[in-house]
Design a protein around this motif. Structure first.
Motif, PDB file in Angstrom:
ATOM      1  N   UNK A   1      -6.617  24.290   2.715  1.00 25.00           N
ATOM      2  CA  UNK A   1      -7.119  23.737   1.496  1.00 25.00           C
ATOM      3  C   UNK A   1      -8.225  24.638   0.946  1.00 25.00           C
ATOM      4  N   UNK A   2      -9.059  25.155   1.820  1.00 22.83           N
ATOM      5  CA  UNK A   2     -10.132  26.054   1.381  1.00 22.83           C
ATOM      6  C   UNK A   2      -9.534  27.309   0.759  1.00 22.83           C
TER       7      UNK A   2
ATOM      8  N   UNK B   1     -16.246  25.591   2.925  1.00 25.69           N
ATOM      9  CA  UNK B   1     -16.197  25.451   4.375  1.00 25.69           C
ATOM     10  C   UNK B   1     -15.785  24.026   4.711  1.00 25.69           C
ATOM     11  N   UNK B   2     -15.452  23.821   5.950  1.00 27.95           N
ATOM     12  CA  UNK B   2     -14.983  22.516   6.387  1.00 27.95           C
ATOM     13  C   UNK B   2     -15.477  22.264   7.803  1.00 27.95           C
TER      14      UNK B   2
END
Length: 97
Positions: free
Chosen positions: A1-2, A9-10
């Protein structure tokens, strides 16, 4: 998704108080396929890209009518690709030797 968003960031936040059933729930289109004959025409990546495009443009569009227009454009794109795929699936198969 990034990758589709372009940057960011995740990290995973674990919620110890989350509902128990959240570990049991799964998204599946099997029922739609068996009862309605429905199948997805987009893969995961195209679905995510299209969704992210919508959210990114929604964040800077001032006029809600532009967002409505984008929504209809995306629906038309999905429907036209669905229609094109149905034509290909129904076309007679050529014998290639």
């Amino acid at each position: 998704m990034i990758e589709c968003w372009g940057d960011g960031s995740w990290y995973h936040l674990r919620n110890e108080r989350a509902n128990h059933e959240t570990t049991l729930l799964h998204v599946s289109s099997e029922k739609a396929f068996h009862k309605l004959g429905w199948t997805s025409r987009w893969g995961f990546k195209e679905t995510i890209e299209t969704t992210i495009e919508w959210y990114k443009r929604a964040s800077y569009l001032d006029d809600s009518s532009q967002l409505i227009e984008l929504t209809f454009e995306q629906i038309k794109k999905y429907e036209s690709e669905k229609y094109e795929l149905q034509i290909l699936q129904n076309a007679p198969q050529a014998n290639i030797r």
